[in-house]
Design an enzyme around this catalytic site. Structure first.
Site, PDB file in Angstrom:
ATOM      1  CG  HIS A   1       0.546   1.831  17.813  1.00  0.00           C
ATOM      2  ND1 HIS A   1      -0.519   0.967  17.807  1.00  0.00           N
ATOM      3  CD2 HIS A   1       0.534   2.422  16.587  1.00  0.00           C
ATOM      4  CE1 HIS A   1      -1.148   1.026  16.642  1.00  0.00           C
ATOM      5  NE2 HIS A   1      -0.517   1.903  15.881  1.00  0.00           N
TER       6      HIS A   1
ATOM      7  N   GLY B   1       0.856  -1.189   0.000  1.00  0.00           N
ATOM      8  CA  GLY B   1       0.000   0.000   0.000  1.00  0.00           C
ATOM      9  C   GLY B   1       0.891   1.237   0.000  1.00  0.00           C
ATOM     10  NE  ARG B   2      -3.071   6.394   0.610  1.00  0.00           N
ATOM     11  CZ  ARG B   2      -4.197   5.732   0.887  1.00  0.00           C
ATOM     12  NH1 ARG B   2      -4.173   4.708   1.712  1.00  0.00           N
ATOM     13  NH2 ARG B   2      -5.338   6.096   0.356  1.00  0.00           N
ATOM     14  CB  ILE B   3       2.944   2.623   4.891  1.00  0.00           C
ATOM     15  CG1 ILE B   3       2.044   3.772   5.382  1.00  0.00           C
ATOM     16  CG2 ILE B   3       4.156   2.482   5.815  1.00  0.00           C
ATOM     17  CD1 ILE B   3       1.344   3.531   6.709  1.00  0.00           C
TER      18      ILE B   3
ATOM     19  NE  ARG C   1      -4.258  -0.868  13.586  1.00  0.00           N
ATOM     20  CZ  ARG C   1      -3.700   0.315  13.326  1.00  0.00           C
ATOM     21  NH1 ARG C   1      -2.380   0.449  13.298  1.00  0.00           N
ATOM     22  NH2 ARG C   1      -4.454   1.378  13.120  1.00  0.00           N
TER      23      ARG C   1
ATOM     24  CD  GLU D   1      -0.633  -1.769  19.947  1.00  0.00           C
ATOM     25  OE1 GLU D   1      -1.083  -0.639  20.161  1.00  0.00           O
ATOM     26  OE2 GLU D   1      -0.104  -2.098  18.887  1.00  0.00           O
TER      27      GLU D   1
HETATM   28  C1  DGY Z   1      -2.556   4.400  12.207  1.00  0.00           C
HETATM   29  O1  DGY Z   1      -2.787   5.552  11.844  1.00  0.00           O
HETATM   30  O2  DGY Z   1      -3.252   3.442  11.893  1.00  0.00           O
HETATM   31  C2  DGY Z   1      -1.346   4.221  13.036  1.00  0.00           C
HETATM   32  O3  DGY Z   1      -1.266   2.936  13.552  1.00  0.00           O
HETATM   33  C3  DGY Z   1      -1.318   5.274  14.106  1.00  0.00           C
HETATM   34  O4  DGY Z   1      -0.021   5.521  14.481  1.00  0.00           O
END
Ligand code: DGY
Length: 322
Positions: A287, A156-158, A240, A269
């Site tokens: 996070h 994806g983007r990241i 996640r 978490e």
């Molecule tokens: C998100 O935006 O989903 C990230 O996990 C927040 O830091």
């Protein structure tokens, strides 16, 4: 006058945008995650809710808000905390904050990669503990990134941005797995598509996880798949937590099935799997992959823009309810 409920204090940029519109903006006054009962009580009568990834929003919360509720704007790009089917059946918008955090999360991902491979946080602990008694040829040897193979799970983007940094910044070879093939990306980065996650895991020196949390991606990385990785490989997760079976990862790190890991997210978490924090070959951040002043301010603006658009009767730019 529209009422907007914000479940926790966020940077003021977005809050100010809502106030300028003349909305009544109520921010939960305590700096902690709200309990479910508090959430139900506080959303009552809201036209819009600005939620965090720590708030689970489903039919019960939407009903508690009342029929006037138009939108829940999540202050995150991930939205596994929103039950979108419930939004759809009630005709309520849900939105997220994509794009503005892409660079920051990609930078943090590389922070984790560099930190674990070059033993930076381990070296920091070592130095602070007074263990540094002078330069040694064999002390704290790590691994290079240069010319290694970076495997992107989820383009994806990241994921794409992490690949960019790997290819352009560190001359890494890029391989990727995604449900969709992207030939343009392959050309730009000389990247190779892997038909399965397993193929990627077998070949990568560094695996970076960027898939969303879905029923199909929960424990995508499990004991069996960790064993497919090279013993010299590292895995990093900024997506996640539940995508990785954390107990299996602890075992793999302890038993040197893989060399190291960098985690920003956890399966339960804020709790960590037993034994995780005792390991030297893992770098842990709480996070905070999107936590820069610039990006958190931008996220608050995007969330506010989604709310304003919905309250003005239009489809919000980052609507998730299709
Ligand atoms: C998100 O935006 O989903 C990230 O996990 C927040 O830091």
């Amino acid at each position: 006058m529209f009422k907007v409920f914000v479940t926790r204090q966020i940077p003021e940029e977005g809050i100010n945008m809502l106030k300028v519109k003349g909305y009544e903006v109520v921010v939960f006054p305590e700096d902690r995650v709200m309990t479910r009962d508090e959430l139900k009580e506080n959303v009552k009568g809201a036209d819009a809710v600005l939620s965090l990834l720590t708030d689970k929003i489903d039919a019960e919360i939407l009903d508690a808000a009342g029929a006037q509720l138009k939108i829940v704007a999540n202050y995150a790009v991930g939205f596994d905390n929103l039950k979108l089917d419930d939004f759809k059946s009630k005709n309520i918008y849900a939105s997220n904050t994509p794009d503005v955090l892409t660079n920051t999360v990609a930078e943090h991902t590389f922070g984790l990669i560099l930190s674990v491979a070059q033993r930076i946080t381990e070296g920091d602990r070592f130095t602070r503990a007074g263990k540094y008694h002078g330069w040694e040829p064999m002390m704290l040897l790590g691994n290079d990134l240069f010319k290694k193979t970076l495997g992107i799970l989820g383009l994806g983007r990241i994921g794409s941005r992490v690949a960019h940094h790997g290819a352009k910044g560190f001359d890494m070879d890029i391989i990727y797995y995604d449900v969709r093939r992207n030939e343009e990306f392959e050309k730009e980065y000389n990247a190779r598509f892997m038909a399965t996650p397993e193929e990627l895991l077998k070949e990568a020196d560094f695996v970076s996880v960027h898939v969303p949390l879905l029923p199909t991606t929960k424990h995508l990385i499990n004991a069996e798949r960790l064993k497919m990785m090279k013993p010299s490989a590292y895995i990093v997760n900024t997506s996640r937590g539940p995508v990785i079976d954390e107990a299996a990862l602890v075992d793999a790190l302890k038993n040197k099935v893989i060399k190291g890991a960098g985690l920003d997210v956890y399966e339960n978490e804020p709790n960590l799997a037993p034994g995780l924090s005792e390991l030297e070959n893992v770098v842990l951040t709480p996070h905070t992959a999107s936590a820069t002043e610039e990006t958190r301010a931008a996220m608050s603006e995007v969330a506010a823009k989604n709310i304003i658009t919905a309250l003005e009767g239009q489809v919000p730019p980052n609507n998730l309810v299709k």
